[in-house]
Design a protein around this motif. Structure first.
Motif, PDB file in Angstrom:
ATOM      1  N   ASP A  71       0.821  -1.218   0.000  1.00  0.00           N
ATOM      2  CA  ASP A  71       0.000   0.000   0.000  1.00  0.00           C
ATOM      3  C   ASP A  71       0.856   1.271   0.000  1.00  0.00           C
ATOM      4  OD1 ASP A  71      -2.447   1.216  -0.194  1.00  0.00           O
ATOM      5  OD2 ASP A  71      -2.764   1.328   1.962  1.00  0.00           O
ATOM      6  N   GLU A  72       1.886   1.284  -0.865  1.00  0.00           N
ATOM      7  CA  GLU A  72       2.804   2.413  -0.943  1.00  0.00           C
ATOM      8  C   GLU A  72       2.370   3.467  -1.944  1.00  0.00           C
ATOM      9  OE1 GLU A  72       6.103   0.139  -2.161  1.00  0.00           O
ATOM     10  OE2 GLU A  72       6.400  -0.759  -0.194  1.00  0.00           O
ATOM     11  N   GLY A  73       1.300   3.247  -2.650  1.00  0.00           N
ATOM     12  CA  GLY A  73       0.911   4.160  -3.715  1.00  0.00           C
ATOM     13  C   GLY A  73       1.607   3.765  -5.009  1.00  0.00           C
ATOM     14  N   LEU A  74       1.194   4.377  -6.095  1.00  0.00           N
ATOM     15  CA  LEU A  74       1.748   4.054  -7.405  1.00  0.00           C
ATOM     16  C   LEU A  74       2.919   4.974  -7.725  1.00  0.00           C
ATOM     17  CD1 LEU A  74      -1.344   3.145  -7.480  1.00  0.00           C
ATOM     18  CD2 LEU A  74      -1.017   3.126  -9.923  1.00  0.00           C
ATOM     19  N   THR A  75       3.957   4.393  -8.301  1.00  0.00           N
ATOM     20  CA  THR A  75       5.098   5.175  -8.761  1.00  0.00           C
ATOM     21  C   THR A  75       4.643   6.002  -9.951  1.00  0.00           C
ATOM     22  OG1 THR A  75       6.596   3.425  -8.056  1.00  0.00           O
ATOM     23  CG2 THR A  75       7.449   5.008  -9.658  1.00  0.00           C
ATOM     24  N   PRO A  76       4.950   7.298  -9.983  1.00  0.00           N
ATOM     25  CA  PRO A  76       4.572   8.111 -11.144  1.00  0.00           C
ATOM     26  C   PRO A  76       5.125   7.515 -12.440  1.00  0.00           C
ATOM     27  CG  PRO A  76       5.254   9.518  -9.342  1.00  0.00           C
ATOM     28  CD  PRO A  76       5.581   8.105  -8.935  1.00  0.00           C
ATOM     29  N   GLY A  77       4.314   7.541 -13.487  1.00  0.00           N
ATOM     30  CA  GLY A  77       4.727   7.021 -14.791  1.00  0.00           C
ATOM     31  C   GLY A  77       3.551   6.529 -15.599  1.00  0.00           C
ATOM     32  N   GLU A  78       3.844   5.849 -16.703  1.00  0.00           N
ATOM     33  CA  GLU A  78       2.839   5.333 -17.626  1.00  0.00           C
ATOM     34  C   GLU A  78       2.438   3.914 -17.248  1.00  0.00           C
ATOM     35  OE1 GLU A  78       1.354   6.856 -20.450  1.00  0.00           O
ATOM     36  OE2 GLU A  78       2.249   8.627 -19.514  1.00  0.00           O
ATOM     37  N   TYR A  79       1.125   3.633 -17.354  1.00  0.00           N
ATOM     38  CA  TYR A  79       0.586   2.317 -17.028  1.00  0.00           C
ATOM     39  C   TYR A  79      -0.380   1.867 -18.109  1.00  0.00           C
ATOM     40  CZ  TYR A  79       2.322   2.854 -12.250  1.00  0.00           C
ATOM     41  OH  TYR A  79       3.120   3.006 -11.157  1.00  0.00           O
ATOM     42  N   ARG A  80      -0.376   0.581 -18.404  1.00  0.00           N
ATOM     43  CA  ARG A  80      -1.373  -0.055 -19.270  1.00  0.00           C
ATOM     44  C   ARG A  80      -2.504  -0.498 -18.340  1.00  0.00           C
ATOM     45  NH1 ARG A  80       1.913  -3.398 -21.134  1.00  0.00           N
ATOM     46  NH2 ARG A  80       2.457  -2.148 -22.916  1.00  0.00           N
ATOM     47  N   VAL A  81      -3.751  -0.271 -18.741  1.00  0.00           N
ATOM     48  CA  VAL A  81      -4.906  -0.627 -17.916  1.00  0.00           C
ATOM     49  C   VAL A  81      -5.507  -1.931 -18.425  1.00  0.00           C
ATOM     50  CG1 VAL A  81      -7.181   0.100 -17.088  1.00  0.00           C
ATOM     51  CG2 VAL A  81      -5.385   1.813 -17.469  1.00  0.00           C
ATOM     52  N   LEU A  82      -5.563  -2.925 -17.545  1.00  0.00           N
ATOM     53  CA  LEU A  82      -6.148  -4.218 -17.877  1.00  0.00           C
ATOM     54  C   LEU A  82      -7.441  -4.392 -17.087  1.00  0.00           C
ATOM     55  CD1 LEU A  82      -2.872  -6.311 -17.522  1.00  0.00           C
ATOM     56  CD2 LEU A  82      -3.809  -5.317 -19.613  1.00  0.00           C
ATOM     57  N   TYR A  83      -8.487  -4.876 -17.737  1.00  0.00           N
ATOM     58  CA  TYR A  83      -9.759  -5.152 -17.066  1.00  0.00           C
ATOM     59  C   TYR A  83      -9.895  -6.652 -16.880  1.00  0.00           C
ATOM     60  CZ  TYR A  83     -14.719  -5.887 -16.313  1.00  0.00           C
ATOM     61  OH  TYR A  83     -15.926  -6.304 -15.799  1.00  0.00           O
ATOM     62  N   MET A  84     -10.235  -7.057 -15.667  1.00  0.00           N
ATOM     63  CA  MET A  84     -10.449  -8.459 -15.334  1.00  0.00           C
ATOM     64  C   MET A  84     -11.928  -8.623 -14.972  1.00  0.00           C
ATOM     65  SD  MET A  84      -7.294  -9.221 -15.682  1.00  0.00           S
ATOM     66  CE  MET A  84      -7.001 -10.815 -15.032  1.00  0.00           C
ATOM     67  N   PRO A  85     -12.738  -9.224 -15.871  1.00  0.00           N
ATOM     68  CA  PRO A  85     -14.152  -9.408 -15.539  1.00  0.00           C
ATOM     69  C   PRO A  85     -14.306 -10.403 -14.391  1.00  0.00           C
ATOM     70  CG  PRO A  85     -13.633 -10.500 -17.606  1.00  0.00           C
ATOM     71  CD  PRO A  85     -12.394  -9.785 -17.165  1.00  0.00           C
ATOM     72  N   PRO A  86     -15.438 -10.355 -13.699  1.00  0.00           N
ATOM     73  CA  PRO A  86     -15.639 -11.321 -12.618  1.00  0.00           C
ATOM     74  C   PRO A  86     -15.741 -12.733 -13.186  1.00  0.00           C
ATOM     75  CG  PRO A  86     -17.648 -10.100 -13.043  1.00  0.00           C
ATOM     76  CD  PRO A  86     -16.586  -9.481 -13.890  1.00  0.00           C
ATOM     77  N   ASP A  87     -15.373 -13.705 -12.380  1.00  0.00           N
ATOM     78  CA  ASP A  87     -15.458 -15.098 -12.795  1.00  0.00           C
ATOM     79  C   ASP A  87     -16.914 -15.534 -12.927  1.00  0.00           C
ATOM     80  OD1 ASP A  87     -12.707 -15.434 -12.807  1.00  0.00           O
ATOM     81  OD2 ASP A  87     -12.654 -16.080 -10.715  1.00  0.00           O
ATOM     82  N   GLN A  88     -17.159 -16.420 -13.873  1.00  0.00           N
ATOM     83  CA  GLN A  88     -18.466 -17.053 -14.025  1.00  0.00           C
ATOM     84  C   GLN A  88     -18.654 -18.017 -12.861  1.00  0.00           C
ATOM     85  OE1 GLN A  88     -20.975 -17.013 -16.636  1.00  0.00           O
ATOM     86  NE2 GLN A  88     -22.092 -18.268 -15.179  1.00  0.00           N
ATOM     87  N   ARG A  89     -19.762 -17.938 -12.182  1.00  0.00           N
ATOM     88  CA  ARG A  89     -20.046 -18.889 -11.097  1.00  0.00           C
ATOM     89  C   ARG A  89     -20.253 -20.277 -11.688  1.00  0.00           C
ATOM     90  NH1 ARG A  89     -24.940 -16.725  -8.106  1.00  0.00           N
ATOM     91  NH2 ARG A  89     -24.986 -18.924  -7.658  1.00  0.00           N
TER      92      ARG A  89
END
Length: 129
Positions: A71-89
């Motif tokens: 929980d240190e926070g994010l280092t400044p810079g560029e990030y790729r955003v990935l979406y993880m959908p919820p698992d199918q029950r």
């Protein structure tokens, strides 16, 4: 007098450099087709090597807050955003239960996001695969 001025100037320069390296916090809203996404999670994957990734769980109202290990926070810079959908029950035999998650055919945006020191509010618009 000259020694006092040099000392004050040195302290000011040091304070300016100390503030430059602060990590950032990231919050925002996740949408798709103008509608709030109400489940799943985001991963901010750093472009630069040696930087910690972050994860954020999407609330029922579409909001998220990113966290890093420790929980240190994010280092400044560029990030790729990935979406993880919820698992199918699934039942005990591995068969799907109920409707598949609504957002399963969406992905994070193609563009990277820039995180700066301190507070960041970054809206994320998911894209259809």
């Amino acid at each position: 007098m000259r020694t006092l001025s040099a000392g004050v100037l040195s302290a000011a320069v040091l304070a300016a450099f100390v503030g430059c390296g602060a990590n950032g916090t990231v919050t925002g809203m996740v949408t798709a087709n103008g509608e709030a996404v109400d489940s799943g999670s985001l991963v901010f994957q750093p472009i630069e090597t040696g930087v910690k990734p972050a994860i954020g769980y999407i609330g029922n109202d579409g909001t998220y807050a990113m966290r890093t290990a420790g929980d240190e926070g994010l280092t400044p810079g560029e990030y790729r955003v990935l979406y993880m959908p919820p698992d199918q029950r699934e039942d005990e035999n591995g068969r799907p239960i109920g409707k598949p998650p609504k957002w399963r055919s969406y992905q994070g945006p193609a563009e990277t996001v820039n995180v700066v020191s301190y507070e960041n509010t970054i809206p994320v618009e998911l894209e259809k695969r």
